[in-house]
Design a protein around this motif. Structure first.
Motif, PDB file in Angstrom:
ATOM      1  N   VAL A  13       0.833  -1.203   0.000  1.00  0.00           N
ATOM      2  CA  VAL A  13       0.000   0.000   0.000  1.00  0.00           C
ATOM      3  C   VAL A  13       0.871   1.259   0.000  1.00  0.00           C
ATOM      4  O   VAL A  13       0.668   2.172  -0.791  1.00  0.00           O
ATOM      5  CB  VAL A  13      -0.949   0.009   1.225  1.00  0.00           C
ATOM      6  N   THR A  14       1.870   1.314   0.890  1.00  0.00           N
ATOM      7  CA  THR A  14       2.741   2.481   0.992  1.00  0.00           C
ATOM      8  C   THR A  14       3.627   2.630  -0.236  1.00  0.00           C
ATOM      9  O   THR A  14       3.753   3.699  -0.807  1.00  0.00           O
ATOM     10  CB  THR A  14       3.618   2.384   2.252  1.00  0.00           C
ATOM     11  N   SER A  15       4.282   1.545  -0.639  1.00  0.00           N
ATOM     12  CA  SER A  15       5.058   1.508  -1.875  1.00  0.00           C
ATOM     13  C   SER A  15       4.944   0.104  -2.454  1.00  0.00           C
ATOM     14  O   SER A  15       4.699  -0.858  -1.727  1.00  0.00           O
ATOM     15  CB  SER A  15       6.517   1.895  -1.637  1.00  0.00           C
ATOM     16  N   ALA A  16       5.119  -0.024  -3.741  1.00  0.00           N
ATOM     17  CA  ALA A  16       4.860  -1.285  -4.436  1.00  0.00           C
ATOM     18  C   ALA A  16       5.623  -2.470  -3.851  1.00  0.00           C
ATOM     19  O   ALA A  16       5.082  -3.548  -3.682  1.00  0.00           O
ATOM     20  CB  ALA A  16       5.179  -1.131  -5.915  1.00  0.00           C
ATOM     21  N   GLY A  17       6.913  -2.280  -3.517  1.00  0.00           N
ATOM     22  CA  GLY A  17       7.722  -3.385  -3.026  1.00  0.00           C
ATOM     23  C   GLY A  17       7.748  -3.529  -1.522  1.00  0.00           C
ATOM     24  O   GLY A  17       8.509  -4.318  -0.982  1.00  0.00           O
TER      25      GLY A  17
END
Length: 130
Positions: A13-17
């Motif tokens: 959610v925060t960043s893809a990875g």
């Protein structure tokens, strides 16, 4: 009834990875991608050939008995990755590693009694992909 989750990709959610998982006991967390094996191989110690592998694209014979370089399909982020290796024999065989490069690494498989080569070796890499 148990749930079944079928997906083709996962994205944080925060960043893809950035995917965090909780430990079995529920008190610790870790980043999913940090816990994944980035490369593994089962090789012929005599000629270095890949019997089966993941994330390896090439083998170079360094003209030394059991001395080979293995190139990654997908490079590592830096040369500070860990390699765990094991010679597949009941006795007298060993494995050493040479230089780590972002593009691959060296492995030397040998017989401790006569410095001959082993018939098989397994190794895996942990670290960050580029």
């Amino acid at each position: 009834m148990a749930s079944i989750l079928k997906v083709d990709s996962m994205q944080g959610v925060t960043s893809a990875g950035d995917i965090t998982i909780t430990s079995e006991g529920g008190s610790a967390t870790m980043q999913l991608q940090q816990g994944l094996c980035k490369a593994w191989a089962f090789v012929n110690g005599a000629d270095g050939s890949l019997r089966d592998s993941f994330n390896y694209s090439s083998v170079t014979d360094n003209a030394g008995s059991g001395d080979f370089s293995y190139g990654f399909t997908n490079d590592m982020n830096n040369a500070n990755f860990s390699i765990a290796a094991m010679a597949n024999s009941s006795s007298n065989f060993g494995v050493t590693r040479g230089a780590n490069l972002t593009t691959g690494h060296d492995i030397n498989v040998f017989n401790t009694s006569d410095n001959g080569t082993n018939t098989a070796c397994s190794f895996m890499v942990q670290g960050d992909l580029a």
